[in-house]
Design an enzyme around this catalytic site. Sequence first.
Site, PDB file in Angstrom:
ATOM      1  N   SER A 192     -22.050   5.314 -36.917  1.00 31.12           N
ATOM      2  CA  SER A 192     -21.745   6.181 -35.769  1.00 31.12           C
ATOM      3  C   SER A 192     -20.279   6.588 -35.704  1.00 31.12           C
ATOM      4  O   SER A 192     -19.897   7.349 -34.808  1.00 31.12           O
ATOM      5  CB  SER A 192     -22.107   5.457 -34.469  1.00 31.12           C
ATOM      6  OG  SER A 192     -21.334   4.285 -34.319  1.00 31.12           O
ATOM      7  N   HIS A 202       0.842  -1.191   0.000  1.00 35.12           N
ATOM      8  CA  HIS A 202       0.000   0.000   0.000  1.00 35.12           C
ATOM      9  C   HIS A 202       0.886   1.254   0.000  1.00 35.12           C
ATOM     10  O   HIS A 202       2.108   1.182   0.114  1.00 35.12           O
ATOM     11  CB  HIS A 202      -0.925  -0.005   1.205  1.00 35.12           C
ATOM     12  CG  HIS A 202      -1.961  -1.085   1.158  1.00 35.12           C
ATOM     13  ND1 HIS A 202      -2.949  -1.224   2.108  1.00 35.12           N
ATOM     14  CD2 HIS A 202      -2.175  -2.088   0.260  1.00 35.12           C
ATOM     15  CE1 HIS A 202      -3.723  -2.259   1.806  1.00 35.12           C
ATOM     16  NE2 HIS A 202      -3.272  -2.795   0.690  1.00 35.12           N
ATOM     17  N   TRP A 257     -17.262   8.607 -37.213  1.00 34.44           N
ATOM     18  CA  TRP A 257     -17.234   9.031 -35.811  1.00 34.44           C
ATOM     19  C   TRP A 257     -18.049  10.301 -35.675  1.00 34.44           C
ATOM     20  O   TRP A 257     -17.928  11.218 -36.491  1.00 34.44           O
ATOM     21  CB  TRP A 257     -15.806   9.269 -35.334  1.00 34.44           C
ATOM     22  CG  TRP A 257     -14.939   8.040 -35.380  1.00 34.44           C
ATOM     23  CD1 TRP A 257     -14.008   7.731 -36.303  1.00 34.44           C
ATOM     24  CD2 TRP A 257     -14.928   6.961 -34.444  1.00 34.44           C
ATOM     25  NE1 TRP A 257     -13.406   6.527 -36.015  1.00 34.44           N
ATOM     26  CE2 TRP A 257     -13.965   6.040 -34.878  1.00 34.44           C
ATOM     27  CE3 TRP A 257     -15.647   6.682 -33.283  1.00 34.44           C
ATOM     28  CZ2 TRP A 257     -13.695   4.868 -34.178  1.00 34.44           C
ATOM     29  CZ3 TRP A 257     -15.379   5.532 -32.608  1.00 34.44           C
ATOM     30  CH2 TRP A 257     -14.415   4.640 -33.053  1.00 34.44           C
ATOM     31  N   LEU A 278     -30.038  -1.006 -24.002  1.00 33.29           N
ATOM     32  CA  LEU A 278     -29.462  -1.338 -22.695  1.00 33.29           C
ATOM     33  C   LEU A 278     -29.279  -0.084 -21.849  1.00 33.29           C
ATOM     34  O   LEU A 278     -29.531  -0.098 -20.636  1.00 33.29           O
ATOM     35  CB  LEU A 278     -28.129  -2.064 -22.880  1.00 33.29           C
ATOM     36  CG  LEU A 278     -27.403  -2.508 -21.604  1.00 33.29           C
ATOM     37  CD1 LEU A 278     -28.308  -3.307 -20.683  1.00 33.29           C
ATOM     38  CD2 LEU A 278     -26.147  -3.316 -21.962  1.00 33.29           C
ATOM     39  N   GLU A 321       1.450   3.696   2.127  1.00 33.71           N
ATOM     40  CA  GLU A 321       2.270   4.004   3.293  1.00 33.71           C
ATOM     41  C   GLU A 321       3.536   3.150   3.325  1.00 33.71           C
ATOM     42  O   GLU A 321       4.631   3.647   3.626  1.00 33.71           O
ATOM     43  CB  GLU A 321       1.456   3.775   4.571  1.00 33.71           C
ATOM     44  CG  GLU A 321       0.215   4.656   4.684  1.00 33.71           C
ATOM     45  CD  GLU A 321      -1.029   3.996   4.102  1.00 33.71           C
ATOM     46  OE1 GLU A 321      -2.124   4.318   4.571  1.00 33.71           O
ATOM     47  OE2 GLU A 321      -0.897   3.182   3.154  1.00 33.71           O
ATOM     48  N   ARG A 351     -12.323   5.027 -19.413  1.00 35.25           N
ATOM     49  CA  ARG A 351     -12.334   3.560 -19.381  1.00 35.25           C
ATOM     50  C   ARG A 351     -11.280   3.044 -18.410  1.00 35.25           C
ATOM     51  O   ARG A 351     -11.515   2.088 -17.675  1.00 35.25           O
ATOM     52  CB  ARG A 351     -12.037   2.986 -20.768  1.00 35.25           C
ATOM     53  CG  ARG A 351     -13.181   2.976 -21.747  1.00 35.25           C
ATOM     54  CD  ARG A 351     -12.740   2.292 -23.039  1.00 35.25           C
ATOM     55  NE  ARG A 351     -13.714   2.463 -24.109  1.00 35.25           N
ATOM     56  CZ  ARG A 351     -13.526   2.082 -25.363  1.00 35.25           C
ATOM     57  NH1 ARG A 351     -12.379   1.507 -25.711  1.00 35.25           N
ATOM     58  NH2 ARG A 351     -14.466   2.273 -26.271  1.00 35.25           N
ATOM     59  N   THR A 400     -24.514  -4.209 -29.252  1.00 35.80           N
ATOM     60  CA  THR A 400     -23.353  -3.410 -29.658  1.00 35.80           C
ATOM     61  C   THR A 400     -22.263  -4.303 -30.238  1.00 35.80           C
ATOM     62  O   THR A 400     -21.616  -3.953 -31.232  1.00 35.80           O
ATOM     63  CB  THR A 400     -22.819  -2.621 -28.451  1.00 35.80           C
ATOM     64  OG1 THR A 400     -23.825  -1.706 -28.005  1.00 35.80           O
ATOM     65  CG2 THR A 400     -21.560  -1.856 -28.809  1.00 35.80           C
TER      66      THR A 400
END
Length: 378
Positions: A179, A58, A181, A307, A60, A195, A207
């Site tokens: 679509s 971690h 772009w 969706l 620390e 992402r 999709t």
Amino acid sequence: MKPDEITSTEADALAEAQALARQAVGLTEPNPRVGCVILAADGRVLGRGHTQPAGQAHAEVMALADAAAHGHDVRGATAVVTLEPCAHQGRTGPCCDALASAGIARVVASLRDPNPLVAGQGFARLRAAGVQVVEGPGAEATRELNIGFIHRMTHGLPWVRLKVAASLDGRTALDNGASQWITSPEARQDGHAWRLRAGAVLTGIGTVLDDDPLLDVRLVPAPAQPALVVVDSRLQLPNEARLWGVQRPLIVYGAVADAARQAELAARGATVVLLPGPGGKVDLAALLQDLAARGINELHVEAGHKLNGSLLRAGLVNELLAYLAPCLLGAGRPLAEIGTLARLDDRLVFDFTQVDRVGPDVRLLARARGPRPTPASN
């Protein structure tokens, strides 16, 4: 100086710790993104660190190791950390004990850890060991950077961020499905950075069949790929889909049992989970609970209008990430199919939290207004 105040040197160290924590994006799932800076009494930085991949050190411990590597004695020093040091034994030991054992005299921490295994126990153990603790500076920045972790710990669900790229009249594609772009290269690169924040990217089988996307992170540096989640009620995922070519965990959620197809997908490396809901569709609320149990903090949705609409109608979307291009497309596919409302009072209401230019486009962040969803009782 009051007990809850920090010095200007500590404030500078906290800003550096926040920057270190941001370096942990895409690296630490399912753990939070944490940064730590250790300061000598005279203000010199003795050590720095951020959380490593799950099972490793971690923030620390990394900062203590950095100080030791440079020959610095940290006894009497101050540790400035963006989240409460952990107090439980997991794959690594408790960070609160590591700080106290090293002789740290003061800890400045931005936010209490909402993990029930910590939840103030780290601070309590530090105080019991004679360490002065200051809690609160920089809390909002830590909360925003770890919004998914905090949401999973407090609600038992991932933070769901639904991303769309649309024209000014809200179209994400032409009627024929074209679509690519609508938005600019700058917006697409920015979308890949979002992402990267996610523990998993979710899409629907529609999709996949229409666009054959990769849905990976490739336009920004990525230490690891987020998992990919496909909502695929009838297990139609094609064997030749491009998404198989990316090395990452793949989870397919179905609703209709097909033993042969389940075995075929599993043989290709996918995890297949059947969660049947009404109408032969996947139970989306149960899907989110399952992802939370798998340690997914932020879920990034890039799906089609059907969706998207299902998630929104069910009240399962926490945040909209919308890129709007300065163009009009007329008739075409909407960003979400939420049906016809009879009253304005039935509208789904969000609050804008950020509005920014990204290249020629506008990026909007908006959060759902009202109570957050909670897991259904089993």
